[in-house]
Scaffold this motif. Structure first.
Motif, PDB file in Angstrom:
ATOM      1  N   LEU A  36       0.764  -1.349  -0.047  1.00 46.77           N
ATOM      2  CA  LEU A  36       0.221   0.072  -0.075  1.00 46.77           C
ATOM      3  C   LEU A  36       0.724   1.335  -0.089  1.00 46.77           C
ATOM      4  O   LEU A  36       0.426   2.297  -0.818  1.00 46.77           O
ATOM      5  CB  LEU A  36      -0.811  -0.037   1.312  1.00 46.77           C
ATOM      6  CG  LEU A  36      -1.953  -1.000   1.029  1.00 46.77           C
ATOM      7  CD1 LEU A  36      -3.016  -1.178   2.209  1.00 46.77           C
ATOM      8  CD2 LEU A  36      -2.911  -1.088   0.050  1.00 46.77           C
ATOM      9  N   ILE A  37       1.980   1.171   0.664  1.00 51.41           N
ATOM     10  CA  ILE A  37       2.971   2.283   0.543  1.00 51.41           C
ATOM     11  C   ILE A  37       3.494   2.437  -0.917  1.00 51.41           C
ATOM     12  O   ILE A  37       3.364   3.605  -1.328  1.00 51.41           O
ATOM     13  CB  ILE A  37       4.093   2.207   1.614  1.00 51.41           C
ATOM     14  CG1 ILE A  37       3.870   2.361   3.089  1.00 51.41           C
ATOM     15  CG2 ILE A  37       5.249   2.992   1.141  1.00 51.41           C
ATOM     16  CD1 ILE A  37       4.626   1.875   3.923  1.00 51.41           C
ATOM     17  N   LEU A  38       3.938   1.315  -1.563  1.00 54.10           N
ATOM     18  CA  LEU A  38       4.327   1.607  -2.850  1.00 54.10           C
ATOM     19  C   LEU A  38       2.979   1.841  -3.864  1.00 54.10           C
ATOM     20  O   LEU A  38       3.302   2.759  -4.816  1.00 54.10           O
ATOM     21  CB  LEU A  38       4.517   0.004  -3.441  1.00 54.10           C
ATOM     22  CG  LEU A  38       6.048  -0.208  -2.918  1.00 54.10           C
ATOM     23  CD1 LEU A  38       6.364  -1.813  -3.135  1.00 54.10           C
ATOM     24  CD2 LEU A  38       7.066   0.444  -3.620  1.00 54.10           C
ATOM     25  N   ALA A  39       1.832   1.470  -3.528  1.00 56.30           N
ATOM     26  CA  ALA A  39       0.619   2.043  -4.157  1.00 56.30           C
ATOM     27  C   ALA A  39       0.545   3.495  -4.152  1.00 56.30           C
ATOM     28  O   ALA A  39       0.361   4.266  -5.124  1.00 56.30           O
ATOM     29  CB  ALA A  39      -0.523   1.222  -3.704  1.00 56.30           C
ATOM     30  N   ALA A  40       0.597   4.139  -2.797  1.00 59.69           N
ATOM     31  CA  ALA A  40       0.387   5.643  -2.704  1.00 59.69           C
ATOM     32  C   ALA A  40       1.644   6.232  -3.492  1.00 59.69           C
ATOM     33  O   ALA A  40       1.398   7.357  -4.239  1.00 59.69           O
ATOM     34  CB  ALA A  40       0.602   5.764  -1.148  1.00 59.69           C
ATOM     35  N   ASP A  56      -6.602   8.350   3.583  1.00 64.89           N
ATOM     36  CA  ASP A  56      -7.772   8.480   4.244  1.00 64.89           C
ATOM     37  C   ASP A  56      -8.076   7.296   5.103  1.00 64.89           C
ATOM     38  O   ASP A  56      -8.972   7.534   5.952  1.00 64.89           O
ATOM     39  CB  ASP A  56      -8.930   9.347   3.619  1.00 64.89           C
ATOM     40  CG  ASP A  56      -8.679  10.643   3.075  1.00 64.89           C
ATOM     41  OD1 ASP A  56      -7.711  11.416   3.582  1.00 64.89           O
ATOM     42  OD2 ASP A  56      -9.383  11.100   2.170  1.00 64.89           O
ATOM     43  N   ASN A  57      -7.469   6.160   4.551  1.00 65.03           N
ATOM     44  CA  ASN A  57      -7.900   4.936   5.057  1.00 65.03           C
ATOM     45  C   ASN A  57      -7.641   4.877   6.705  1.00 65.03           C
ATOM     46  O   ASN A  57      -6.395   5.275   6.841  1.00 65.03           O
ATOM     47  CB  ASN A  57      -7.441   3.756   4.373  1.00 65.03           C
ATOM     48  CG  ASN A  57      -7.793   2.619   4.851  1.00 65.03           C
ATOM     49  OD1 ASN A  57      -7.235   1.891   6.004  1.00 65.03           O
ATOM     50  ND2 ASN A  57      -8.518   1.863   4.230  1.00 65.03           N
ATOM     51  N   ARG A  59      -7.280   2.545   8.686  1.00 62.60           N
ATOM     52  CA  ARG A  59      -6.389   1.378   8.980  1.00 62.60           C
ATOM     53  C   ARG A  59      -4.821   1.664   8.540  1.00 62.60           C
ATOM     54  O   ARG A  59      -3.949   1.547   9.411  1.00 62.60           O
ATOM     55  CB  ARG A  59      -7.004   0.084   8.484  1.00 62.60           C
ATOM     56  CG  ARG A  59      -6.016  -1.181   8.846  1.00 62.60           C
ATOM     57  CD  ARG A  59      -6.673  -2.165   9.632  1.00 62.60           C
ATOM     58  NE  ARG A  59      -5.810  -3.343   9.519  1.00 62.60           N
ATOM     59  CZ  ARG A  59      -5.103  -3.735  10.890  1.00 62.60           C
ATOM     60  NH1 ARG A  59      -4.911  -2.737  11.627  1.00 62.60           N
ATOM     61  NH2 ARG A  59      -4.495  -4.723  10.606  1.00 62.60           N
ATOM     62  N   PHE A  60      -5.002   1.967   7.187  1.00 63.43           N
ATOM     63  CA  PHE A  60      -3.657   2.017   6.522  1.00 63.43           C
ATOM     64  C   PHE A  60      -2.937   3.418   6.417  1.00 63.43           C
ATOM     65  O   PHE A  60      -1.934   3.646   6.262  1.00 63.43           O
ATOM     66  CB  PHE A  60      -3.474   1.194   5.257  1.00 63.43           C
ATOM     67  CG  PHE A  60      -3.916  -0.083   5.406  1.00 63.43           C
ATOM     68  CD1 PHE A  60      -3.103  -1.123   5.995  1.00 63.43           C
ATOM     69  CD2 PHE A  60      -5.097  -0.527   5.191  1.00 63.43           C
ATOM     70  CE1 PHE A  60      -3.496  -2.419   6.197  1.00 63.43           C
ATOM     71  CE2 PHE A  60      -5.623  -2.226   5.311  1.00 63.43           C
ATOM     72  CZ  PHE A  60      -4.779  -2.869   5.743  1.00 63.43           C
ATOM     73  N   GLY A  61      -3.989   4.440   6.429  1.00 62.12           N
ATOM     74  CA  GLY A  61      -3.623   5.704   6.243  1.00 62.12           C
ATOM     75  C   GLY A  61      -2.299   6.174   7.109  1.00 62.12           C
ATOM     76  O   GLY A  61      -1.272   6.801   6.559  1.00 62.12           O
ATOM     77  N   PRO A  62      -2.342   5.954   8.591  1.00 68.95           N
ATOM     78  CA  PRO A  62      -1.539   6.516   9.117  1.00 68.95           C
ATOM     79  C   PRO A  62      -0.079   5.922   9.047  1.00 68.95           C
ATOM     80  O   PRO A  62       1.053   6.497   9.303  1.00 68.95           O
ATOM     81  CB  PRO A  62      -1.970   6.198  10.743  1.00 68.95           C
ATOM     82  CG  PRO A  62      -3.437   6.129  10.550  1.00 68.95           C
ATOM     83  CD  PRO A  62      -3.463   5.515   9.078  1.00 68.95           C
ATOM     84  N   SER A  63       0.110   4.516   8.683  1.00 66.82           N
ATOM     85  CA  SER A  63       1.056   4.046   8.184  1.00 66.82           C
ATOM     86  C   SER A  63       1.869   4.579   7.164  1.00 66.82           C
ATOM     87  O   SER A  63       3.151   4.525   6.929  1.00 66.82           O
ATOM     88  CB  SER A  63       1.055   2.308   8.224  1.00 66.82           C
ATOM     89  OG  SER A  63       0.491   1.651   9.296  1.00 66.82           O
ATOM     90  N   ILE A  64       1.165   4.726   6.214  1.00 66.29           N
ATOM     91  CA  ILE A  64       1.676   5.204   4.923  1.00 66.29           C
ATOM     92  C   ILE A  64       2.317   6.794   5.193  1.00 66.29           C
ATOM     93  O   ILE A  64       3.274   6.882   4.754  1.00 66.29           O
ATOM     94  CB  ILE A  64       0.514   5.133   3.797  1.00 66.29           C
ATOM     95  CG1 ILE A  64       0.132   3.800   3.385  1.00 66.29           C
ATOM     96  CG2 ILE A  64       0.900   6.166   2.716  1.00 66.29           C
ATOM     97  CD1 ILE A  64      -1.190   3.879   2.685  1.00 66.29           C
ATOM     98  N   GLN A  65       1.513   7.492   6.141  1.00 66.04           N
ATOM     99  CA  GLN A  65       1.923   8.961   6.348  1.00 66.04           C
ATOM    100  C   GLN A  65       3.032   8.873   7.073  1.00 66.04           C
ATOM    101  O   GLN A  65       4.164   9.656   6.948  1.00 66.04           O
ATOM    102  CB  GLN A  65       0.773   9.569   7.120  1.00 66.04           C
ATOM    103  CG  GLN A  65      -0.044  10.017   6.083  1.00 66.04           C
ATOM    104  CD  GLN A  65      -1.412  10.717   6.735  1.00 66.04           C
ATOM    105  OE1 GLN A  65      -1.612  10.655   7.734  1.00 66.04           O
ATOM    106  NE2 GLN A  65      -2.415  11.277   5.839  1.00 66.04           N
ATOM    107  N   ASN A  66       3.456   7.872   8.172  1.00 65.75           N
ATOM    108  CA  ASN A  66       4.466   7.608   8.911  1.00 65.75           C
ATOM    109  C   ASN A  66       5.715   7.526   8.018  1.00 65.75           C
ATOM    110  O   ASN A  66       6.610   7.881   8.135  1.00 65.75           O
ATOM    111  CB  ASN A  66       4.325   6.668   9.933  1.00 65.75           C
ATOM    112  CG  ASN A  66       3.570   7.183  11.088  1.00 65.75           C
ATOM    113  OD1 ASN A  66       3.459   8.483  11.625  1.00 65.75           O
ATOM    114  ND2 ASN A  66       3.287   6.130  11.873  1.00 65.75           N
ATOM    115  N   TRP A  67       5.539   6.680   7.168  1.00 62.02           N
ATOM    116  CA  TRP A  67       6.593   6.124   6.341  1.00 62.02           C
ATOM    117  C   TRP A  67       7.145   7.414   5.511  1.00 62.02           C
ATOM    118  O   TRP A  67       8.246   7.601   5.076  1.00 62.02           O
ATOM    119  CB  TRP A  67       6.169   4.937   5.314  1.00 62.02           C
ATOM    120  CG  TRP A  67       7.489   4.583   4.396  1.00 62.02           C
ATOM    121  CD1 TRP A  67       7.532   4.870   3.168  1.00 62.02           C
ATOM    122  CD2 TRP A  67       8.601   3.823   4.910  1.00 62.02           C
ATOM    123  NE1 TRP A  67       8.579   4.465   2.673  1.00 62.02           N
ATOM    124  CE2 TRP A  67       9.342   3.974   3.658  1.00 62.02           C
ATOM    125  CE3 TRP A  67       9.119   3.691   6.039  1.00 62.02           C
ATOM    126  CZ2 TRP A  67      10.575   3.443   3.446  1.00 62.02           C
ATOM    127  CZ3 TRP A  67      10.194   2.837   5.967  1.00 62.02           C
ATOM    128  CH2 TRP A  67      11.047   2.778   4.792  1.00 62.02           C
TER     129      TRP A  67
END
Length: 122
Positions: A36-40, A56-57, A59-67
């Motif tokens: 999902l990070i790669l997808a973003a 905006d998800n 469940r996964f949005g915060p992890s993507i933003q942290n990364w």
């Protein structure tokens, strides 16, 4: 390549990463968040609205933003990742794989583990 072709390539790669991420939700051996990070990343150029949906998800949005902001990985995820890498090495030992491949796998696991350990904790 034209901008339009690049956009479709990014869109396609982003969609593929989302599909792999969804598979990872159901299969414990497949990672979800990294896809999902790669997808973003791919959706940045290919489909900004889809990227925003990922961010905006709940469940996964915060992890993507942290990364994206810090390159941080939660400590629990680090431990699970390294444990899974090590456990994937066990079948290689049991199957008596030739030493060249055994060594190559050990080096790659070591590089991956080192990279994970050098990321900040989320």
């Amino acid at each position: 390549m034209t901008d339009r072709i690049v956009k479709y390539i990014h869109l396609t790669l982003g969609a593929l990463c989302v599909a792999l991420g969804v598979i990872g939700v159901f299969l414990p051996v497949m990672p979800t968040t990294i896809f999902l990070i790669l997808a973003a990343f791919f959706f940045t150029k290919g489909a900004p609205r889809l990227r925003q949906m990922l961010l905006d998800n709940a469940r996964f949005g915060p992890s993507i933003q942290n990364w994206e902001e810090t390159g941080a990985i939660p400590r629990r995820i680090k431990l699970v990742s390294i444990a899974m890498m090590m456990s994937s090495f066990i079948p290689t030992l049991l199957l008596r794989v030739p030493p060249l491949y055994l060594g190559l796998q050990a080096v790659l696991i070591g590089i991956g583990a080192l990279y994970i350990l050098t990321r900040p904790d989320a």
